[in-house]
Design a protein around this motif. Structure first.
Motif: not given
Length: 630
Positions: A380-384, A360-364, A307-311, A353-354
């Motif tokens: 699961r972040v970016n399908d990984v 992680t479901k808000n670090f549940s 996304s535009p915020t990814n780097s 952080i978003e």
């Protein structure tokens, strides 16, 4: 009568298992200088205290002992005597020897107790290790294990100012031994280095390969290894070590270098043409590699759907500044190292952080996968599928620094990082999450238990990883938190070690105290609890506990429970004997396993969890056993 036959069969069976575990050993000991495994060639036995002889050991000049004078002083010998035996004149006394130059040291070899040895004393100037003294200072002319056993009063490692008893390996010819020539007068102790083989050693001393093999109980197809010791049989007369023209002796601990022909005064024009072609070819390869490198980076952008915020952050410990570049498709931040190879080797994704909160479901709590109270979450972040670990910024930097220096297929990959807003806020490291979860959960799954082959393969994978950390990294590292909950299993049931960020340099400075290192959870090596010692031996103890879990499927061993469980290996089992004890110890979920391998693995685990770290095997020894099972 039947019981005697049964006992006889059991003894034969145990002998067979011991042969599998340890391997048959001849007069030549394949174990290197740092090994804890005792072989017949670790020290040479003698028959009578009256046995003694004059013989020689070979020593190679190095940066610390590079003159005849300094070498003679190390071995407590007269410089004139050493000069004479090496056919040198007195003007060579202070001449700096080239590194790797082999020097004959005359010694008096005597039978002390049950072993031949030549006794020296060595005063330790700085805090060091038995390995450094035995394998470094004395270049493997005795093993680390021998030096430690002869200096038990020094504790785990010698301290500055202490004086060590150094029994160098030597042996006197036995005229009654038919395998040795009747004409042999000297058996020279020769430490092997890289690229030494029976033919080269025989050429150096102008003897036949057959004589060399006979003395060392080798055959024409036998292999010899660096950092081990052999004997060279020589007849009476002047002794000379030939410098072979095509294979100069490299200094110990360094790779061999190519010889330089100093008599060459010019370079032929044809050589310049060849050099130009080679340089042009290398430039072409460099350009192609750069093209693939850029293509790879673009591919990573597509796979991870930035996304535009990814780097994407290429990280190097040598440079922390960032160079930002814009592309037409996304806003990507680059952190290029001045060393292109470092940049190619290691890169990290920069998460927001978003993204981590969403994944992680808000670090549940339901996503917390740590049973030790740590903040480790699956998500699961970016399908990984990933593991996210929260830690302080300073600790984050240390973990990234460590992962930038190590690269092994059996270490859980560090994928990326999310930095906090300030030095006081939390940062997050993102690791891969192998499909089958941690080993502890796999062993507890009664519906889909790991079979015996998969368990031995996992043990070998983790041993290979620890061997890499202990022996192949510079500096070497101790993991300090090996457990079945820090071992993760991939989709094809291969083992990967996590939490490598806890690793610490296993140096002499760290071996004296824990330096604030957090005490690992679970059953821990006794020396760490009592003295805070940080060393590879702590990892080996923990690896032994993992082996016990792989064999038995049990969890939460404590010291007493572990020793009670291994009682059958010490002859403390009930009527059924050793095998009945083994059967009751095995994981009931295992339906098919190799009884010899199970018994061998049990003996290996017992040695790994020995209270005395000196009695534990090295990772090199462990891999030799496990390699025969996979």
């Amino acid at each position: 009568m039947g019981s005697l036959v049964l006992v006889h069969k059991i003894m034969l069976y145990l002998w067979f298992v011991a042969w599998i575990c340890l391997g048959l050993c001849s007069a030549y000991n394949e174990n290197n200088c740092t090994s804890n495994e005792i072989g017949l060639g670790t020290r040479y036995s003698c028959k009578s205290t009256q046995d003694s002889c004059e013989t020689f050991v070979v020593y190679r000049a190095n940066k610390n002992f590079n003159t005849i004078s300094s070498v003679s002083k190390l071995f407590n010998k007269s410089s004139d005597e050493v000069l004479l035996k090496n056919n040198l004149v007195s003007s060579s006394l202070s001449l700096v020897l080239r590194q790797g130059k082999e020097v004959l040291i005359p010694v008096n070899c005597t039978c002390s107790g049950t072993y031949y040895q030549t006794s020296l004393s060595y005063r330790v100037l700085d805090n060091t290790t038995f390995s450094e003294v035995a394998c470094g200072v004395f270049e493997g002319l005795l093993s680390r294990l021998t030096l430690a056993e002869e200096n038990l009063s020094q504790g785990n490692e010698p301290e500055a100012g202490s004086e060590l008893h150094v029994p160098l390996m030597c042996v006197c010819p036995d005229s009654e031994n038919s395998t040795w020539s009747k004409k042999v007068k000297y058996l020279v102790t020769y430490p092997l280095i890289a690229e030494d083989d029976p033919d080269k050693v025989s050429q150096k001393f102008q003897i036949s390969p057959g004589e060399f093999c006979a003395v060392n109980n080798l055959n024409s197809k036998s292999t010899v290894y660096p950092n081990t010791v052999v004997l060279v049989p020589l007849e009476d007369g002047p002794i000379r070590i030939l410098d072979l023209p095509d294979s100069p002796s490299p200094p110990p601990g360094f790779l061999p270098t190519n010889p330089v022909n100093k008599s060459q005064q010019y370079i032929k024009p044809s050589h310049l043409y060849i050099a130009g072609c080679v340089i042009g070819f290398l430039l072409l390869i460099t350009l192609l590699a750069s093209g693939f490198y850029i293509k790879r980076l673009r591919k990573i952008e597509v796979v991870h759907s930035f996304s535009p915020t990814n780097s994407l952050t290429l990280w190097s410990p040598t440079r922390s500044s960032q160079i930002s570049t814009q592309t037409g498709k996304s806003n990507t931040t680059w952190c290029l190292s001045p060393d292109l190879l470092v940049g190619i080797k290691y890169y990290l994704l920069n998460y927001t952080i978003e993204e981590l909160q969403k994944g992680t479901k808000n670090f549940s709590q339901e996503n917390n996968i740590s049973s030790e109270g740590d903040f480790v979450y699956k998500g699961r972040v970016n399908d990984v599928e990933v593991m996210v670990k929260r830690m302080r910024l300073e600790d984050t930097r240390k973990v990234i620094d460590l992962h930038s220096k190590i690269n092994h297929i059996n270490i859980v990959n560090l994928l990326g990082v999310c930095y906090g807003e300030s030095n006081d806020s939390w940062s997050y490291l993102v690791f891969e999450l192998p499909k089958n979860g941690c080993l502890r959960d796999c062993l507890s799954d009664r519906c889909n238990p790991l079979n015996w082959y998969k368990r031995t393969q996992i043990a070998f994978d983790i041993a290979t990883c620890l061997y890499y950390l202990h022996c192949c990294s510079f500096p070497s590292y101790a993991h300090m938190n090996v457990s079945s909950r820090n071992i993760f299993i991939t989709a094809d049931c291969r083992g990967k070690l996590a939490d490598v960020g806890r690793a610490l340099a296993a140096s002499a400075t760290l071996s004296k105290s824990n330096n604030g290192v957090e005490i690992p959870k679970g059953l821990v090596a006794p020396e760490f609890l009592s003295h805070g010692s940080v060393s590879e031996k702590v990892d080996i103890f923990a690896f032994g506990v993992v082996l016990l879990e792989l064999i038995s499927g049990r969890e939460n061993f404590d010291g007493k429970a572990m020793k009670d469980s291994l009682g059958f290996l010490l002859g403390e089992a009930s009527e059924g004997g050793c095998f009945e004890g083994l059967w009751s110890f095995m994981d009931p979920n295992l339906k098919d396993y190799s009884l010899p391998e199970a018994l061998c693995l049990s003996f290996l685990a017992k040695d790994c969890v020995a209270d005395d770290p000196l009695h534990r095997p090295s990772m090199d020894d462990i891999m030799k056993v496990l390699a025969k099972m996979v």
